[in-house]
Design an enzyme around this catalytic site. Sequence first.
Site, PDB file in Angstrom:
ATOM      1  CB  VAL A 123       5.111  13.198  12.384  1.00  0.00           C
ATOM      2  CG1 VAL A 123       6.347  13.127  11.490  1.00  0.00           C
ATOM      3  CG2 VAL A 123       5.145  12.074  13.420  1.00  0.00           C
TER       4      VAL A 123
ATOM      5  CB  CYS B 183       9.450  10.560  -8.864  1.00  0.00           C
ATOM      6  SG  CYS B 183       8.712  10.671  -7.218  1.00  0.00           S
TER       7      CYS B 183
ATOM      8  NE  ARG C  94       5.074 -25.209  19.139  1.00  0.00           N
ATOM      9  CZ  ARG C  94       5.664 -25.540  20.275  1.00  0.00           C
ATOM     10  NH1 ARG C  94       6.900 -25.095  20.521  1.00  0.00           N
ATOM     11  NH2 ARG C  94       5.061 -26.300  21.168  1.00  0.00           N
TER      12      ARG C  94
ATOM     13  CB  ALA D  29      -7.332   0.564  13.671  1.00  0.00           C
TER      14      ALA D  29
ATOM     15  CB  CYS E 210     -10.269   7.234   9.480  1.00  0.00           C
ATOM     16  SG  CYS E 210      -9.735   8.718  10.317  1.00  0.00           S
TER      17      CYS E 210
ATOM     18  CG  ASP F 277      -5.502   9.635  10.754  1.00  0.00           C
ATOM     19  OD1 ASP F 277      -4.521  10.390  10.605  1.00  0.00           O
ATOM     20  OD2 ASP F 277      -6.377   9.835  11.615  1.00  0.00           O
ATOM     21  CG  ASN F 278      -2.300  12.964   8.117  1.00  0.00           C
ATOM     22  OD1 ASN F 278      -1.381  13.504   7.507  1.00  0.00           O
ATOM     23  ND2 ASN F 278      -2.230  12.695   9.418  1.00  0.00           N
ATOM     24  CG  PHE F 279      -2.260  10.564   1.601  1.00  0.00           C
ATOM     25  CD1 PHE F 279      -1.369   9.912   0.784  1.00  0.00           C
ATOM     26  CD2 PHE F 279      -3.430   9.924   1.964  1.00  0.00           C
ATOM     27  CE1 PHE F 279      -1.637   8.644   0.308  1.00  0.00           C
ATOM     28  CE2 PHE F 279      -3.715   8.656   1.492  1.00  0.00           C
ATOM     29  CZ  PHE F 279      -2.817   8.013   0.656  1.00  0.00           C
TER      30      PHE F 279
ATOM     31  CB  CYS G 149       8.440   6.477  -3.888  1.00  0.00           C
ATOM     32  SG  CYS G 149       8.102   8.052  -4.720  1.00  0.00           S
TER      33      CYS G 149
END
Length: 338
Positions: free
Chosen positions: A105, A240, A7, A34, A181, A125-127, A166
Amino acid sequence: MDDRYSRQILFSPIGKEGQIKLKHKHVLIIGAGALGTSIAEILTRSGVENITIVDRDYVEWSNLQRQQLYTEADAKKRIPKVIAAKERLEAINSKAKIKAKIVDVTPIEMIQLVKGIDLIMDATDNFDIRMMINDASQKYNIPWIYGAVVGSYGISYTIIPNKSPCLHCLMKQLPISGLTCDTGGIISPIVQLITAHQTVEALKILTDNWEALRNKLISFNIWTNQQSSIDVKTLKDRNCLSCGQTPTFPFLNYENQTKTAVLCGRNTVQIRPASTEKRDLQKIASQLENMGKVEQNRFLLSFTIKPYRFVMFQDGRVLVHGTNDVIRAKSLYYRYFG
């Protein structure tokens, strides 16, 4: 060509040629919560057979509401997320080669992880980690797809090195730094909406349909029925430090990373030791067993002495549950783990 993809092959922008490309491309998914579980399942079902999934955490009961690859058995046993995800994904597609990495990481790990990768999917979930992804993307010329969700709100943007602004460029101009979160909670439908957008962009990149990319930052609040699509190409900054004319990739410097982190919405502090050599969890368990409740599997050690619970992984990283006070968490860490 395998009938299972018939398909998808009938969809002319992919076709047989695109399906072959999916089979041979390698995707790195950072985060197995998630977003990560949804992304991984969609890509695995689509025929991406080479996927590396990275996550530092284990399955808990609060994950089951929205993290679709996990079961109650995983939560009861506190199975590392990437191990449980690998088992489910390989059951979904027996041809898939899933690499599971239980790591937190840092720049050192990031540089190793991106070798041979065609696309990076953001499911963290974090910068701290997102900015590392961004710099690695720019330095090694690997596209990545940003995604974040909280409450009923979600956002996504596809970043192509040498073409689009970026994340570092956008951080200077757009109020997106708070999207992690938190105690505001999250509802599952926003996860599915954002990962639908992330994965369709991934399929375009992996099948070389570059002209079909969205090229805009999108956001949704599915509870208040709001959505936006923003053309951000003018935000690309020639100065940058991540993607400008003379980049220094500042977020790949270890000195710029924290060694402690308060895990959002969980009353938990993570502590990373200076050295990451493999720990003897059995020996540590025997030292702690007379002080509190000790549980262990082959991946981690859980130690409870009320009102705190500690989880130690083999690399020496410890989650201190029961506090979001970094100083208190460090004190407890040194008390029980030296």
